[in-house]
Design an enzyme around this catalytic site. Structure first.
Site, PDB file in Angstrom:
ATOM      1  N   SER A 151       0.850  -1.196   0.000  1.00  0.00           N
ATOM      2  CA  SER A 151       0.000   0.000   0.000  1.00  0.00           C
ATOM      3  C   SER A 151       0.882   1.240   0.000  1.00  0.00           C
ATOM      4  O   SER A 151       2.023   1.205   0.471  1.00  0.00           O
ATOM      5  CB  SER A 151      -0.887   0.003   1.255  1.00  0.00           C
ATOM      6  N   TYR A 187       0.131   0.161  10.504  1.00  0.00           N
ATOM      7  CA  TYR A 187      -0.273  -0.241   9.156  1.00  0.00           C
ATOM      8  C   TYR A 187       0.893  -0.073   8.193  1.00  0.00           C
ATOM      9  O   TYR A 187       1.189  -0.959   7.374  1.00  0.00           O
ATOM     10  CB  TYR A 187      -1.463   0.599   8.702  1.00  0.00           C
TER      11      TYR A 187
END
Length: 318
Positions: free
Chosen positions: A163, A189
């Site tokens: 990501s 994350y």
């Protein structure tokens, strides 16, 4: 796989139908994790439509069965077979059971499942921080466990979803589980998605002689997914308002899954390995996070980081 008659290039708006056009996957077997919603479903659909037999590896097998039934009703008769297998990436016993149950070669593994930015810290039963455990360690255990099946395929491809969020943090080796620093959902994350990219780098070196290619991909800003189901909307709004989070243009599910499908099946990237792709092309290096909505940080491609993470990950899953 068949090669399209005309050389083609793809980009940010390309769809799964476009990148899979002309590709024949009959006789190939694929596993897509997290294939009960969002881009996981679309990835499974595209691979099956091209003829691959696809296993939907999901936590909720009832939801997976509903997806499989819907896809079977929508896909043409020439499509590959769809099956459902239970896989909870936060539970090592289900990963081990999935690996044990697999037999025969595996041609395509798409590490698609993931979680993003839960506001409070959670840990797995073995004490690992949840995002790092699900997004990286679970997939690491799955891929390494399936390595013999991938090697037996004689040209397997592994695709792992990273990501743009990896820019929030490198892998912090001295505190992977937030034992000594305050938990932050975004750096957690980011660390997990940097780890995802580093897995592709590490596996590319180790598995080249087995004919396995491994790459990381960034799907883009796909609104219609369940990835953010654990997020606090107010917290997200605050991060955006503070300028700490920039989002690329929103994509449809078909566009978001296109880079995964490209790397999993297209002859245009035959032999490509150890790379980070976005918008159906290799990403360019980015020097700093501020304002970046594309690109890959050097630390997410660093071979020394990848080697260190591999060693740590092997120790964690023993």
């Amino acid at each position: 796989m068949s090669t399209p008659q005309t050389p083609r290039t793809f980009g940010a708006t390309s769809t799964t139908a476009e990148v899979i056009d002309g590709v024949d996957l009959h006789g190939r077997r694929a596993v897509v994790t997290g294939a009960s919603s969002g881009i996981g479903v679309e990835t499974a659909r595209a691979l099956a439509a091209a003829g691959a037999d696809v296993t939907l590896a999901v936590r909720d097998t009832d939801a997976g069965a509903r997806v499989a039934a819907r896809l079977e009703a929508e896909l043409p008769p020439t499509s590959g077979k769809l099956t459902v297998g239970r896989l909870d990436l936060s539970d090592r016993s289900t990963v081990a059971a999935f690996v044990t149950a697999w037999s025969g070669p595996l041609h395509i593994l798409v590490n698609n499942a993931g979680v993003m930015a839960p506001p409070e810290i959670s840990r797995t039963a073995d004490g690992r921080e949840w995002q790092f455990a699900v997004n990286h360690l679970g997939h690491f255990a799955l891929a390494t466990g399936l390595h013999p099946a991938l090697a037996a395929a004689n040209g397997a491809r592994v695709v792992s979803l990273s990501s743009i969020g990896h820019l929030f943090s490198p892998v912090v080796f001295d505190d992977l589980d937030y034992r000594y620093r305050p938990y932050d959902p975004w750096t957690s994350y980011g660390q997990s998605k940097s780890a995802t990219s580093l897995f592709a780098i590490g596996a590319a070196e180790r598995w080249a002689d087995d004919g396995i290619t491994t790459n990381a991909v960034m799907p883009g800003n796909v609104g219609a997914t369940s990835l953010g189901r654990n997020m606090d909307p107010q917290q997200v709004a605050a991060v955006i308002a503070a300028g700490e989070l920039a989002l690329p243009p929103e994509k449809s599910v078909e566009q978001g899954a296109a880079t995964s499908v490209l790397m999993a099946a297209s002859p245009t990237v035959e032999g490509v390995t150890g790379r980070y792709y976005e918008d159906c092309a290799e990403a360019k290096p980015v020097a700093e996070r501020a304002g970046a909505v594309t690109g890959v940080a050097p630390y997410a491609l660093d071979r020394d980081n990848a080697a260190r993470l591999w060693t740590v990950s092997e120790a964690f899953i023993r």
